[in-house]
Design a protein around this motif. Structure first.
Motif, PDB file in Angstrom:
ATOM      1  N   PHE A 216       0.837  -1.199   0.000  1.00 60.96           N
ATOM      2  CA  PHE A 216       0.000   0.000   0.000  1.00 60.96           C
ATOM      3  C   PHE A 216       0.877   1.256   0.000  1.00 60.96           C
ATOM      4  O   PHE A 216       0.637   2.205  -0.761  1.00 60.96           O
ATOM      5  N   GLY A 217       1.905   1.267   0.829  1.00 64.27           N
ATOM      6  CA  GLY A 217       2.811   2.413   0.900  1.00 64.27           C
ATOM      7  C   GLY A 217       3.564   2.620  -0.397  1.00 64.27           C
ATOM      8  O   GLY A 217       3.675   3.752  -0.894  1.00 64.27           O
ATOM      9  N   LEU A 218       4.108   1.534  -0.967  1.00 66.01           N
ATOM     10  CA  LEU A 218       4.850   1.635  -2.220  1.00 66.01           C
ATOM     11  C   LEU A 218       3.947   2.139  -3.335  1.00 66.01           C
ATOM     12  O   LEU A 218       4.303   3.055  -4.082  1.00 66.01           O
ATOM     13  N   LEU A 219       2.770   1.572  -3.452  1.00 66.88           N
ATOM     14  CA  LEU A 219       1.841   1.979  -4.502  1.00 66.88           C
ATOM     15  C   LEU A 219       1.405   3.434  -4.314  1.00 66.88           C
ATOM     16  O   LEU A 219       1.297   4.180  -5.288  1.00 66.88           O
ATOM     17  N   SER A 220       1.189   3.855  -3.085  1.00 66.36           N
ATOM     18  CA  SER A 220       0.809   5.246  -2.815  1.00 66.36           C
ATOM     19  C   SER A 220       1.920   6.204  -3.248  1.00 66.36           C
ATOM     20  O   SER A 220       1.642   7.247  -3.860  1.00 66.36           O
ATOM     21  N   LEU A 221       3.157   5.853  -2.973  1.00 62.66           N
ATOM     22  CA  LEU A 221       4.276   6.705  -3.374  1.00 62.66           C
ATOM     23  C   LEU A 221       4.440   6.739  -4.897  1.00 62.66           C
ATOM     24  O   LEU A 221       4.787   7.780  -5.466  1.00 62.66           O
TER      25      LEU A 221
ATOM     26  N   ALA B  46       4.225  10.135  -7.033  1.00 61.74           N
ATOM     27  CA  ALA B  46       5.312  10.495  -7.945  1.00 61.74           C
ATOM     28  C   ALA B  46       4.790  10.663  -9.367  1.00 61.74           C
ATOM     29  O   ALA B  46       5.188  11.601 -10.071  1.00 61.74           O
ATOM     30  N   ALA B  47       3.893   9.786  -9.787  1.00 65.65           N
ATOM     31  CA  ALA B  47       3.315   9.894 -11.131  1.00 65.65           C
ATOM     32  C   ALA B  47       2.553  11.199 -11.284  1.00 65.65           C
ATOM     33  O   ALA B  47       2.639  11.866 -12.326  1.00 65.65           O
ATOM     34  N   ALA B  48       1.815  11.585 -10.251  1.00 64.54           N
ATOM     35  CA  ALA B  48       1.076  12.851 -10.298  1.00 64.54           C
ATOM     36  C   ALA B  48       2.032  14.035 -10.391  1.00 64.54           C
ATOM     37  O   ALA B  48       1.808  14.968 -11.167  1.00 64.54           O
ATOM     38  N   ALA B  49       3.106  14.009  -9.624  1.00 62.76           N
ATOM     39  CA  ALA B  49       4.067  15.108  -9.645  1.00 62.76           C
ATOM     40  C   ALA B  49       4.773  15.214 -10.995  1.00 62.76           C
ATOM     41  O   ALA B  49       4.955  16.313 -11.530  1.00 62.76           O
TER      42      ALA B  49
ATOM     43  N   ILE C 252      -8.079   9.991  -7.616  1.00 57.77           N
ATOM     44  CA  ILE C 252      -7.238   9.084  -8.415  1.00 57.77           C
ATOM     45  C   ILE C 252      -6.536   8.085  -7.513  1.00 57.77           C
ATOM     46  O   ILE C 252      -6.498   6.887  -7.808  1.00 57.77           O
ATOM     47  N   TRP C 253      -5.987   8.570  -6.407  1.00 56.23           N
ATOM     48  CA  TRP C 253      -5.276   7.705  -5.464  1.00 56.23           C
ATOM     49  C   TRP C 253      -6.206   6.612  -4.939  1.00 56.23           C
ATOM     50  O   TRP C 253      -5.872   5.428  -4.977  1.00 56.23           O
ATOM     51  N   GLY C 254      -7.376   7.000  -4.450  1.00 60.40           N
ATOM     52  CA  GLY C 254      -8.324   6.022  -3.913  1.00 60.40           C
ATOM     53  C   GLY C 254      -8.800   5.036  -4.967  1.00 60.40           C
ATOM     54  O   GLY C 254      -8.866   3.831  -4.725  1.00 60.40           O
ATOM     55  N   THR C 255      -9.100   5.542  -6.145  1.00 60.44           N
ATOM     56  CA  THR C 255      -9.573   4.683  -7.227  1.00 60.44           C
ATOM     57  C   THR C 255      -8.508   3.680  -7.642  1.00 60.44           C
ATOM     58  O   THR C 255      -8.798   2.492  -7.825  1.00 60.44           O
ATOM     59  N   LEU C 256      -7.272   4.143  -7.777  1.00 58.78           N
ATOM     60  CA  LEU C 256      -6.199   3.230  -8.175  1.00 58.78           C
ATOM     61  C   LEU C 256      -5.914   2.180  -7.109  1.00 58.78           C
ATOM     62  O   LEU C 256      -5.656   1.009  -7.435  1.00 58.78           O
ATOM     63  N   LEU C 257      -5.958   2.558  -5.850  1.00 61.37           N
ATOM     64  CA  LEU C 257      -5.745   1.561  -4.784  1.00 61.37           C
ATOM     65  C   LEU C 257      -6.852   0.512  -4.795  1.00 61.37           C
ATOM     66  O   LEU C 257      -6.580  -0.684  -4.634  1.00 61.37           O
ATOM     67  N   ILE C 258      -8.088   0.943  -5.006  1.00 63.30           N
ATOM     68  CA  ILE C 258      -9.196  -0.017  -5.093  1.00 63.30           C
ATOM     69  C   ILE C 258      -9.016  -0.921  -6.310  1.00 63.30           C
ATOM     70  O   ILE C 258      -9.205  -2.142  -6.223  1.00 63.30           O
ATOM     71  N   CYS C 259      -8.637  -0.340  -7.442  1.00 66.20           N
ATOM     72  CA  CYS C 259      -8.423  -1.145  -8.654  1.00 66.20           C
ATOM     73  C   CYS C 259      -7.302  -2.162  -8.467  1.00 66.20           C
ATOM     74  O   CYS C 259      -7.423  -3.316  -8.885  1.00 66.20           O
TER      75      CYS C 259
ATOM     76  N   LEU D 228       5.677   6.811 -14.728  1.00 69.87           N
ATOM     77  CA  LEU D 228       5.577   7.546 -15.991  1.00 69.87           C
ATOM     78  C   LEU D 228       4.222   7.338 -16.670  1.00 69.87           C
ATOM     79  O   LEU D 228       4.057   7.668 -17.844  1.00 69.87           O
ATOM     80  N   GLY D 229       3.259   6.819 -15.939  1.00 69.58           N
ATOM     81  CA  GLY D 229       1.967   6.454 -16.513  1.00 69.58           C
ATOM     82  C   GLY D 229       1.160   7.577 -17.111  1.00 69.58           C
ATOM     83  O   GLY D 229       0.399   7.368 -18.053  1.00 69.58           O
ATOM     84  N   PHE D 230       1.291   8.802 -16.595  1.00 66.15           N
ATOM     85  CA  PHE D 230       0.507   9.924 -17.103  1.00 66.15           C
ATOM     86  C   PHE D 230       1.276  10.772 -18.119  1.00 66.15           C
ATOM     87  O   PHE D 230       0.767  11.783 -18.590  1.00 66.15           O
ATOM     88  N   VAL D 231       2.497  10.383 -18.448  1.00 64.28           N
ATOM     89  CA  VAL D 231       3.297  11.127 -19.409  1.00 64.28           C
ATOM     90  C   VAL D 231       2.934  10.629 -20.806  1.00 64.28           C
ATOM     91  O   VAL D 231       2.940   9.417 -21.050  1.00 64.28           O
ATOM     92  N   PRO D 232       2.613  11.553 -21.726  1.00 65.18           N
ATOM     93  CA  PRO D 232       2.259  11.120 -23.082  1.00 65.18           C
ATOM     94  C   PRO D 232       3.335  10.227 -23.696  1.00 65.18           C
ATOM     95  O   PRO D 232       4.524  10.445 -23.500  1.00 65.18           O
ATOM     96  N   VAL D 233       2.937   9.229 -24.408  1.00 70.41           N
ATOM     97  CA  VAL D 233       3.748   8.216 -25.084  1.00 70.41           C
ATOM     98  C   VAL D 233       4.473   7.316 -24.083  1.00 70.41           C
ATOM     99  O   VAL D 233       4.374   6.099 -24.172  1.00 70.41           O
TER     100      VAL D 233
END
Length: 183
Positions: free
Chosen positions: A41-46, A50-53, A70-77, A115-120
Protein backbone atom coordinates in the motif's frame (compact mmCIF):
# COMPACT_ATOMS: atom_id res chain seq x y z
CA UNK A 1 18.00 -7.53 -2.20
CA UNK A 2 16.33 -4.62 -0.43
CA UNK A 3 12.54 -4.47 -0.40
CA UNK A 4 10.33 -1.53 0.44
CA UNK A 5 9.50 -1.14 4.12
CA UNK A 6 7.06 1.58 5.18
CA UNK A 7 8.90 1.95 8.51
CA UNK A 8 12.16 2.68 6.69
CA UNK A 9 10.70 4.47 3.69
CA UNK A 10 13.61 6.81 2.96
CA UNK A 11 16.16 4.00 3.12
CA UNK A 12 14.26 1.40 1.09
CA UNK A 13 12.22 3.20 -1.58
CA UNK A 14 14.97 3.97 -4.10
CA UNK A 15 16.83 0.62 -3.71
CA UNK A 16 13.56 -1.33 -4.05
CA UNK A 17 12.54 0.58 -7.20
CA UNK A 18 16.06 0.25 -8.61
CA UNK A 19 15.99 -3.52 -8.01
CA UNK A 20 12.70 -3.87 -9.91
CA UNK A 21 14.12 -1.89 -12.83
CA UNK A 22 17.63 -3.40 -12.95
CA UNK A 23 17.07 -6.97 -11.73
CA UNK A 24 13.36 -7.74 -12.01
CA UNK A 25 13.64 -11.53 -12.14
CA UNK A 26 15.87 -11.74 -9.07
CA UNK A 27 13.66 -9.21 -7.26
CA UNK A 28 10.53 -11.27 -7.79
CA UNK A 29 12.22 -14.64 -7.22
CA UNK A 30 13.59 -13.60 -3.82
CA UNK A 31 10.59 -11.51 -2.71
CA UNK A 32 9.49 -12.64 0.74
CA UNK A 33 5.86 -13.46 1.46
CA UNK A 34 3.91 -10.96 3.53
CA UNK A 35 0.87 -11.05 5.73
CA UNK A 36 0.04 -7.36 5.56
CA UNK A 37 -0.99 -4.85 2.89
CA UNK A 38 1.03 -2.10 4.59
CA UNK A 39 4.23 -2.15 2.52
CA UNK A 40 2.51 -2.73 -0.82
CA UNK A 41 0.00 0.00 0.00
CA UNK A 42 2.81 2.41 0.90
CA UNK A 43 4.85 1.64 -2.22
CA UNK A 44 1.84 1.98 -4.50
CA UNK A 45 0.81 5.25 -2.81
CA UNK A 46 4.28 6.70 -3.37
CA UNK A 47 4.23 5.58 -7.01
CA UNK A 48 0.87 7.32 -7.52
CA UNK A 49 2.13 10.52 -5.86
CA UNK A 50 5.31 10.50 -7.95
CA UNK A 51 3.31 9.89 -11.13
CA UNK A 52 1.08 12.85 -10.30
CA UNK A 53 4.07 15.11 -9.65
CA UNK A 54 5.85 14.06 -12.84
CA UNK A 55 2.72 14.52 -14.98
CA UNK A 56 1.93 18.12 -13.95
CA UNK A 57 3.83 19.65 -16.92
CA UNK A 58 1.90 17.42 -19.33
CA UNK A 59 -1.58 17.43 -17.84
CA UNK A 60 -1.60 20.54 -15.67
CA UNK A 61 -2.43 21.31 -12.09
CA UNK A 62 -5.97 19.93 -12.41
CA UNK A 63 -4.51 16.52 -11.67
CA UNK A 64 -3.37 17.72 -8.25
CA UNK A 65 -6.97 18.52 -7.31
CA UNK A 66 -8.09 15.11 -8.55
CA UNK A 67 -5.27 13.31 -6.73
CA UNK A 68 -7.32 12.06 -3.75
CA UNK A 69 -9.91 10.56 -6.12
CA UNK A 70 -7.24 9.08 -8.41
CA UNK A 71 -5.28 7.70 -5.46
CA UNK A 72 -8.32 6.02 -3.91
CA UNK A 73 -9.57 4.68 -7.23
CA UNK A 74 -6.20 3.23 -8.18
CA UNK A 75 -5.75 1.56 -4.78
CA UNK A 76 -9.20 -0.02 -5.09
CA UNK A 77 -8.42 -1.14 -8.65
CA UNK A 78 -5.11 -2.68 -7.58
CA UNK A 79 -6.86 -4.44 -4.69
CA UNK A 80 -9.44 -5.87 -7.12
CA UNK A 81 -6.64 -6.85 -9.51
CA UNK A 82 -4.85 -8.65 -6.64
CA UNK A 83 -8.03 -10.59 -5.84
CA UNK A 84 -8.36 -11.55 -9.50
CA UNK A 85 -4.70 -12.65 -9.67
CA UNK A 86 -5.11 -14.74 -6.55
CA UNK A 87 -8.19 -16.46 -7.97
CA UNK A 88 -6.71 -16.93 -11.47
CA UNK A 89 -3.43 -18.38 -10.17
CA UNK A 90 -5.37 -20.81 -7.98
CA UNK A 91 -7.82 -21.74 -10.75
CA UNK A 92 -5.65 -21.82 -13.88
CA UNK A 93 -2.10 -21.99 -12.55
CA UNK A 94 -2.73 -24.65 -9.90
CA UNK A 95 -0.58 -22.63 -7.47
CA UNK A 96 -1.24 -20.73 -4.26
CA UNK A 97 -1.15 -16.94 -4.14
CA UNK A 98 -3.05 -15.09 -1.47
CA UNK A 99 -4.50 -11.64 -2.27
CA UNK A 100 -2.03 -9.87 0.05
CA UNK A 101 1.00 -11.26 -1.78
CA UNK A 102 -0.70 -10.65 -5.13
CA UNK A 103 -1.14 -7.01 -4.08
CA UNK A 104 2.54 -6.80 -3.14
CA UNK A 105 3.61 -8.28 -6.49
CA UNK A 106 1.30 -5.84 -8.29
CA UNK A 107 2.70 -2.89 -6.33
CA UNK A 108 6.28 -3.77 -7.25
CA UNK A 109 5.28 -4.34 -10.88
CA UNK A 110 3.71 -0.85 -10.85
CA UNK A 111 7.07 0.90 -10.47
CA UNK A 112 7.19 1.88 -14.19
CA UNK A 113 3.77 3.49 -13.80
CA UNK A 114 5.55 6.50 -12.32
CA UNK A 115 5.58 7.55 -15.99
CA UNK A 116 1.97 6.45 -16.51
CA UNK A 117 0.51 9.92 -17.10
CA UNK A 118 3.30 11.13 -19.41
CA UNK A 119 2.26 11.12 -23.08
CA UNK A 120 3.75 8.22 -25.08
CA UNK A 121 5.87 7.06 -22.13
CA UNK A 122 2.63 6.11 -20.38
CA UNK A 123 2.00 3.44 -23.01
CA UNK A 124 5.54 2.08 -22.65
CA UNK A 125 5.19 2.13 -18.85
CA UNK A 126 1.88 0.25 -19.07
CA UNK A 127 3.39 -2.46 -21.25
CA UNK A 128 6.40 -2.70 -18.95
CA UNK A 129 4.01 -3.01 -16.00
CA UNK A 130 2.24 -5.93 -17.71
CA UNK A 131 5.59 -7.58 -18.44
CA UNK A 132 6.63 -7.22 -14.79
CA UNK A 133 3.31 -8.73 -13.66
CA UNK A 134 3.92 -11.67 -15.98
CA UNK A 135 7.48 -12.03 -14.68
CA UNK A 136 6.25 -11.87 -11.07
CA UNK A 137 3.83 -14.75 -11.69
CA UNK A 138 6.51 -16.82 -13.43
CA UNK A 139 9.41 -16.08 -11.06
CA UNK A 140 7.68 -15.77 -7.69
CA UNK A 141 4.59 -17.96 -7.94
CA UNK A 142 6.12 -20.48 -10.37
CA UNK A 143 3.21 -20.37 -12.83
CA UNK A 144 3.92 -21.64 -16.35
CA UNK A 145 4.84 -18.86 -18.78
CA UNK A 146 1.88 -19.51 -21.09
CA UNK A 147 -0.58 -19.65 -18.18
CA UNK A 148 0.78 -16.39 -16.75
CA UNK A 149 0.38 -14.77 -20.16
CA UNK A 150 -3.27 -15.82 -20.35
CA UNK A 151 -3.94 -14.73 -16.75
CA UNK A 152 -2.70 -11.23 -17.55
CA UNK A 153 -3.62 -10.82 -21.23
CA UNK A 154 -7.30 -11.80 -21.12
CA UNK A 155 -8.50 -9.20 -18.58
CA UNK A 156 -6.19 -6.59 -20.12
CA UNK A 157 -7.72 -7.11 -23.56
CA UNK A 158 -11.26 -7.16 -22.18
CA UNK A 159 -10.64 -3.92 -20.28
CA UNK A 160 -8.99 -2.24 -23.28
CA UNK A 161 -11.83 -3.15 -25.64
CA UNK A 162 -14.40 -2.08 -23.05
CA UNK A 163 -12.72 1.31 -22.58
CA UNK A 164 -12.50 1.90 -26.33
CA UNK A 165 -16.17 1.02 -26.79
CA UNK A 166 -17.13 3.22 -23.82
CA UNK A 167 -15.13 6.15 -25.21
CA UNK A 168 -16.75 5.66 -28.62
CA UNK A 169 -20.20 5.59 -27.01
CA UNK A 170 -19.45 8.78 -25.04
CA UNK A 171 -18.28 10.57 -28.18
CA UNK A 172 -21.45 9.55 -30.04
CA UNK A 173 -23.77 10.51 -27.18
CA UNK A 174 -21.92 13.72 -26.33
CA UNK A 175 -20.33 15.03 -29.55
CA UNK A 176 -19.18 18.18 -27.75
CA UNK A 177 -16.56 16.02 -25.99
CA UNK A 178 -14.89 15.46 -29.37
CA UNK A 179 -14.65 19.20 -29.96
CA UNK A 180 -13.10 19.62 -26.51
CA UNK A 181 -10.41 17.10 -27.43
CA UNK A 182 -9.62 18.89 -30.72
CA UNK A 183 -9.76 22.64 -30.01
Amino acid sequence: MIYFNINRMTETLIPACKAVIMEPRATFEQMPKTGFYRDGFGLLSLIILAAAAISVPFIGFVLIFLLPFIWGTLLICYRLWASYLSWAVRTFGQQKLNPINAFQLSAYAAVPMVLGFVPVLGIVASLWNLYLLWLALVANVKVKESTALVIIAVPTLVLTVSLVLFADLLLKLLPQLGSMLNP
